[in-house]
Motif scaffolding. Structure first.
Motif, PDB file in Angstrom:
ATOM      1  N   ILE A   1      -6.729  12.671  13.838  1.00 22.11           N
ATOM      2  CA  ILE A   1      -7.345  12.386  12.540  1.00 22.11           C
ATOM      3  C   ILE A   1      -8.453  11.357  12.689  1.00 22.11           C
ATOM      4  N   THR A   2      -8.205  10.319  13.480  1.00 14.07           N
ATOM      5  CA  THR A   2      -9.224   9.280  13.706  1.00 14.07           C
ATOM      6  C   THR A   2     -10.466   9.879  14.339  1.00 14.07           C
ATOM      7  N   LEU A   3     -10.287  10.708  15.367  1.00 18.63           N
ATOM      8  CA  LEU A   3     -11.420  11.321  16.055  1.00 18.63           C
ATOM      9  C   LEU A   3     -12.191  12.261  15.124  1.00 18.63           C
ATOM     10  N   THR A   4     -11.471  13.039  14.323  1.00 15.21           N
ATOM     11  CA  THR A   4     -12.139  13.972  13.409  1.00 15.21           C
ATOM     12  C   THR A   4     -12.971  13.229  12.368  1.00 15.21           C
ATOM     13  N   LEU A   5     -12.393  12.198  11.754  1.00 12.57           N
ATOM     14  CA  LEU A   5     -13.112  11.440  10.735  1.00 12.57           C
ATOM     15  C   LEU A   5     -14.299  10.700  11.340  1.00 12.57           C
ATOM     16  N   ALA A   6     -14.137  10.203  12.556  1.00 15.85           N
ATOM     17  CA  ALA A   6     -15.254   9.528  13.223  1.00 15.85           C
ATOM     18  C   ALA A   6     -16.357  10.520  13.571  1.00 15.85           C
ATOM     19  N   SER A   7     -15.974  11.728  14.000  1.00 11.94           N
ATOM     20  CA  SER A   7     -16.971  12.755  14.330  1.00 11.94           C
ATOM     21  C   SER A   7     -17.768  13.161  13.100  1.00 11.94           C
ATOM     22  N   LEU A   8     -17.100  13.224  11.956  1.00  8.10           N
ATOM     23  CA  LEU A   8     -17.791  13.527  10.700  1.00  8.10           C
ATOM     24  C   LEU A   8     -18.779  12.417  10.352  1.00  8.10           C
ATOM     25  N   ALA A   9     -18.350  11.177  10.549  1.00  7.66           N
ATOM     26  CA  ALA A   9     -19.227  10.043  10.250  1.00  7.66           C
ATOM     27  C   ALA A   9     -20.424   9.985  11.189  1.00  7.66           C
TER      28      ALA A   9
ATOM     29  N   GLN B   1     -11.783   1.526  12.892  1.00  8.02           N
ATOM     30  CA  GLN B   1     -11.707   2.367  14.088  1.00  8.02           C
ATOM     31  C   GLN B   1     -12.728   3.488  14.039  1.00  8.02           C
ATOM     32  N   VAL B   2     -12.873   4.096  12.856  1.00 13.28           N
ATOM     33  CA  VAL B   2     -13.883   5.145  12.684  1.00 13.28           C
ATOM     34  C   VAL B   2     -15.269   4.573  12.936  1.00 13.28           C
ATOM     35  N   MET B   3     -15.500   3.363  12.447  1.00 10.43           N
ATOM     36  CA  MET B   3     -16.804   2.749  12.644  1.00 10.43           C
ATOM     37  C   MET B   3     -17.037   2.407  14.106  1.00 10.43           C
ATOM     38  N   MET B   4     -15.987   2.024  14.828  1.00  9.09           N
ATOM     39  CA  MET B   4     -16.142   1.732  16.255  1.00  9.09           C
ATOM     40  C   MET B   4     -16.632   2.970  17.005  1.00  9.09           C
ATOM     41  N   ILE B   5     -16.044   4.114  16.697  1.00 11.42           N
ATOM     42  CA  ILE B   5     -16.471   5.357  17.346  1.00 11.42           C
ATOM     43  C   ILE B   5     -17.843   5.767  16.822  1.00 11.42           C
ATOM     44  N   PHE B   6     -18.022   5.635  15.510  1.00 13.49           N
ATOM     45  CA  PHE B   6     -19.302   5.949  14.876  1.00 13.49           C
ATOM     46  C   PHE B   6     -20.431   5.104  15.470  1.00 13.49           C
ATOM     47  N   SER B   7     -20.098   3.863  15.843  1.00 11.47           N
ATOM     48  CA  SER B   7     -21.105   2.956  16.380  1.00 11.47           C
ATOM     49  C   SER B   7     -21.739   3.466  17.670  1.00 11.47           C
TER      50      SER B   7
ATOM     51  N   LEU C   1     -27.566  -2.607  20.148  1.00 15.80           N
ATOM     52  CA  LEU C   1     -27.097  -2.358  18.784  1.00 15.80           C
ATOM     53  C   LEU C   1     -25.656  -1.849  18.774  1.00 15.80           C
ATOM     54  N   ILE C   2     -25.353  -0.943  19.695  1.00 10.07           N
ATOM     55  CA  ILE C   2     -24.008  -0.389  19.737  1.00 10.07           C
ATOM     56  C   ILE C   2     -22.984  -1.451  20.150  1.00 10.07           C
ATOM     57  N   ILE C   3     -23.374  -2.334  21.067  1.00  6.04           N
ATOM     58  CA  ILE C   3     -22.465  -3.414  21.480  1.00  6.04           C
ATOM     59  C   ILE C   3     -22.145  -4.303  20.283  1.00  6.04           C
ATOM     60  N   GLY C   4     -23.165  -4.622  19.500  1.00  4.70           N
ATOM     61  CA  GLY C   4     -22.941  -5.451  18.321  1.00  4.70           C
ATOM     62  C   GLY C   4     -22.061  -4.766  17.293  1.00  4.70           C
ATOM     63  N   MET C   5     -22.356  -3.503  16.973  1.00  5.89           N
ATOM     64  CA  MET C   5     -21.579  -2.771  15.976  1.00  5.89           C
ATOM     65  C   MET C   5     -20.141  -2.566  16.435  1.00  5.89           C
ATOM     66  N   LEU C   6     -19.973  -2.224  17.702  1.00  2.86           N
ATOM     67  CA  LEU C   6     -18.639  -1.977  18.249  1.00  2.86           C
ATOM     68  C   LEU C   6     -17.795  -3.246  18.208  1.00  2.86           C
TER      69      LEU C   6
ATOM     70  N   THR D   1     -22.731  -8.772  12.848  1.00  2.00           N
ATOM     71  CA  THR D   1     -22.354  -9.343  11.556  1.00  2.00           C
ATOM     72  C   THR D   1     -22.360  -8.301  10.436  1.00  2.00           C
ATOM     73  N   VAL D   2     -23.279  -7.331  10.503  1.00  2.00           N
ATOM     74  CA  VAL D   2     -23.274  -6.264   9.503  1.00  2.00           C
ATOM     75  C   VAL D   2     -21.996  -5.436   9.624  1.00  2.00           C
ATOM     76  N   ALA D   3     -21.525  -5.230  10.840  1.00  2.00           N
ATOM     77  CA  ALA D   3     -20.286  -4.477  11.038  1.00  2.00           C
ATOM     78  C   ALA D   3     -19.089  -5.180  10.403  1.00  2.00           C
ATOM     79  N   LEU D   4     -19.130  -6.505  10.323  1.00  2.00           N
ATOM     80  CA  LEU D   4     -18.025  -7.251   9.715  1.00  2.00           C
ATOM     81  C   LEU D   4     -17.879  -6.931   8.229  1.00  2.00           C
ATOM     82  N   LEU D   5     -18.987  -6.640   7.569  1.00  2.00           N
ATOM     83  CA  LEU D   5     -18.925  -6.385   6.123  1.00  2.00           C
ATOM     84  C   LEU D   5     -18.923  -4.902   5.770  1.00  2.00           C
ATOM     85  N   PHE D   6     -19.398  -4.043   6.669  1.00  2.00           N
ATOM     86  CA  PHE D   6     -19.627  -2.645   6.307  1.00  2.00           C
ATOM     87  C   PHE D   6     -18.352  -1.901   5.956  1.00  2.00           C
ATOM     88  N   ALA D   7     -17.345  -1.915   6.824  1.00  2.00           N
ATOM     89  CA  ALA D   7     -16.105  -1.173   6.556  1.00  2.00           C
ATOM     90  C   ALA D   7     -15.374  -1.720   5.336  1.00  2.00           C
ATOM     91  N   PRO D   8     -15.150  -3.039   5.230  1.00  2.00           N
ATOM     92  CA  PRO D   8     -14.421  -3.519   4.041  1.00  2.00           C
ATOM     93  C   PRO D   8     -15.166  -3.318   2.727  1.00  2.00           C
TER      94      PRO D   8
END
Length: 419
Positions: A23-31, A150-156, A269-274, A338-345
């Motif tokens: 489920i995590t992989l599918t939702l991340a792939s969609l994102a 977790q979805v955002m980590m993969i999405f990143s 950018l990916i290192i920061g988002m991840l 820092t943007v990743a800290l606020l994006f998911a919540p």
């Protein structure tokens, strides 16, 4: 804050305690579909322009046309999923998206290519926007925040991998290979989506009537709370997305690199988002969601200032790896963190404003950001990429605007009610 719906329209309680790997992989792939659609094409810009005679501004429309169509249709994907169910809307959107993507492979002109990008934008949101609602349908509390992180980590990974993937596809032939490659990815995502469970049963759906759909949008859209939170989210994310929207100009013209060197910008950018998404998942049980969002906005203002200072003192670029190049990419990496800290919540904050109309809330919550992203890609990015200092100053302005809207929101919701 919201008007209660009849019992038949109350969404079911989340049905799972933990998210599995599939489920995590599918939702991340969609994102990831959105970043892949935008960023994979960047390395092909030079060849598309050479074949069709398009300049920088015309090529940027391949991004802005997609984003504008995505923004307009994003208003309707969520309400449609409230009426038809999440799965039908996601699958239908992916099928139309695939038609547009493989149509790009056969495009005979720049105009046709832009029109097909519009078709992609109109359909892609059905998968990316509704998948966020699925997360909240299935989970609540800290587990919803953890899965979103977790979805955002993969999405990143997508913004970093996509242009590299696009560069590799160009080794096979002309720019049409890039669109074909993304089409194959979308086909795999469609297969994964078919296996997802439906998270909104028929008894919890709203009537499929135009008046009902528009009424749901109007109800959500006229909420001052919704407008403030959506604006905060849009401007906060824009402080980072500005670097992505202008990547084709930043990497080639400002940094003096080539069409296969987008990794120089996107890997930081990916290192920061991840890293930021990882922190969000770790603190899900330890920190209040509102406090984490506040921390993210404060951090984004600070990191945009740091970036502006770094590029102000960076040495001239010579077209290769250098000390000046390192200073130019450290700032965007910190901003992404820092943007990743606020994006998911803040995405969950939007969804929880209207628990009975999550689809409509997701659509309108995303709409503001998408409109701003389209303006960034088609208008703002070409104007402010005259230099790294102008780019950094614009990023700081967006961070201040986002933080300002969030502070306004906090002051209103914490204001004591008069007796």
């Amino acid at each position: 804050m919201t008007t209660p719906f009849p019992t038949s329209h109350v969404p079911p309680a989340p049905r799972r305690a933990k998210a599995g790997a599939r489920i995590t992989l599918t939702l991340a792939s969609l994102a990831m579909l959105g970043p892949f659609t935008i960023d994979t094409v960047f390395p092909a810009f030079t060849r598309i322009g050479a074949e069709f005679g398009g300049d920088e501004v015309a090529l940027q429309q391949l991004v802005s046309a997609y984003l504008a169509a995505f923004a307009v249709m994003s208003i309707f994907h969520g309400p449609l999923s409230d009426a038809l169910g999440r799965k039908k809307v996601m699958i239908g959107g992916l099928v139309i998206y695939l038609i547009g993507m493989f149509g790009c492979v056969l495009a005979p002109s720049m105009g046709t290519l832009i029109l097909l990008r519009v078709l992609q934008g109109m359909s892609a949101g059905a998968a990316t926007i509704v998948s966020r609602v699925v997360i909240r349908d299935m989970f609540s509390g800290s587990e919803a925040q953890r899965l979103m992180a977790q979805v955002m980590m993969i999405f990143s990974v997508a913004p970093a991998v996509a242009p590299i993937f696009g560069g590799w596809l160009l080794l096979l032939g002309d720019w049409r290979w890039v669109f074909a490659g993304v089409g194959v990815y979308a086909l795999l995502v469609l297969v994964l989506t078919v296996r997802l469970p439906e998270t909104l049963p028929p008894e919890a759906r709203t009537p499929l009537r135009v008046r009902s759909l528009l009424g749901s949008l109007a109800h959500v859209g006229r909420s001052p709370v919704m407008l403030r939170v959506a604006a905060a989210s849009a401007f906060g994310f824009a402080s980072q997305f500005l670097f992505i929207a202008g990547a084709s100009i930043v990497v080639v013209r400002l940094l003096g690199l080539g069409e296969r060197d987008f990794w120089v910008l996107f890997i930081p950018l990916i290192i920061g988002m991840l890293s930021g998404a990882w922190v969000v998942g770790r603190v899900a049980d330890l920190m209040d969601r509102s406090r984490l969002i506040t921390f993210g906005f404060v951090g984004t203002v600070v990191t945009t200032v740091v970036n502006l200072v770094l590029v102000s003192f960076a040495p001239e670029f010579t077209g290769g790896l250098s000390w000046g190049l390192l200073l130019a990419v450290i700032g965007p990496m910190l901003i992404a963190f820092t943007v990743a800290l606020l994006f998911a919540p803040i995405q969950l904050e939007v969804l929880d404003l209207f628990p009975h109309e999550r689809g409509a809330a997701a659509s309108l919550g995303t709409f503001f950001g998408l409109v701003l992203n389209a303006l960034l890609a088609g208008l703002i990015a070409p104007l402010v990429t005259t230099g790294l200092v102008a780019l950094g100053l614009t990023s700081l302005i967006f961070a201040l605007l986002g933080g300002g809207f969030w502070v306004w929101h906090l002051r209103v919701v914490r204001r004591p009610v008069a007796a």
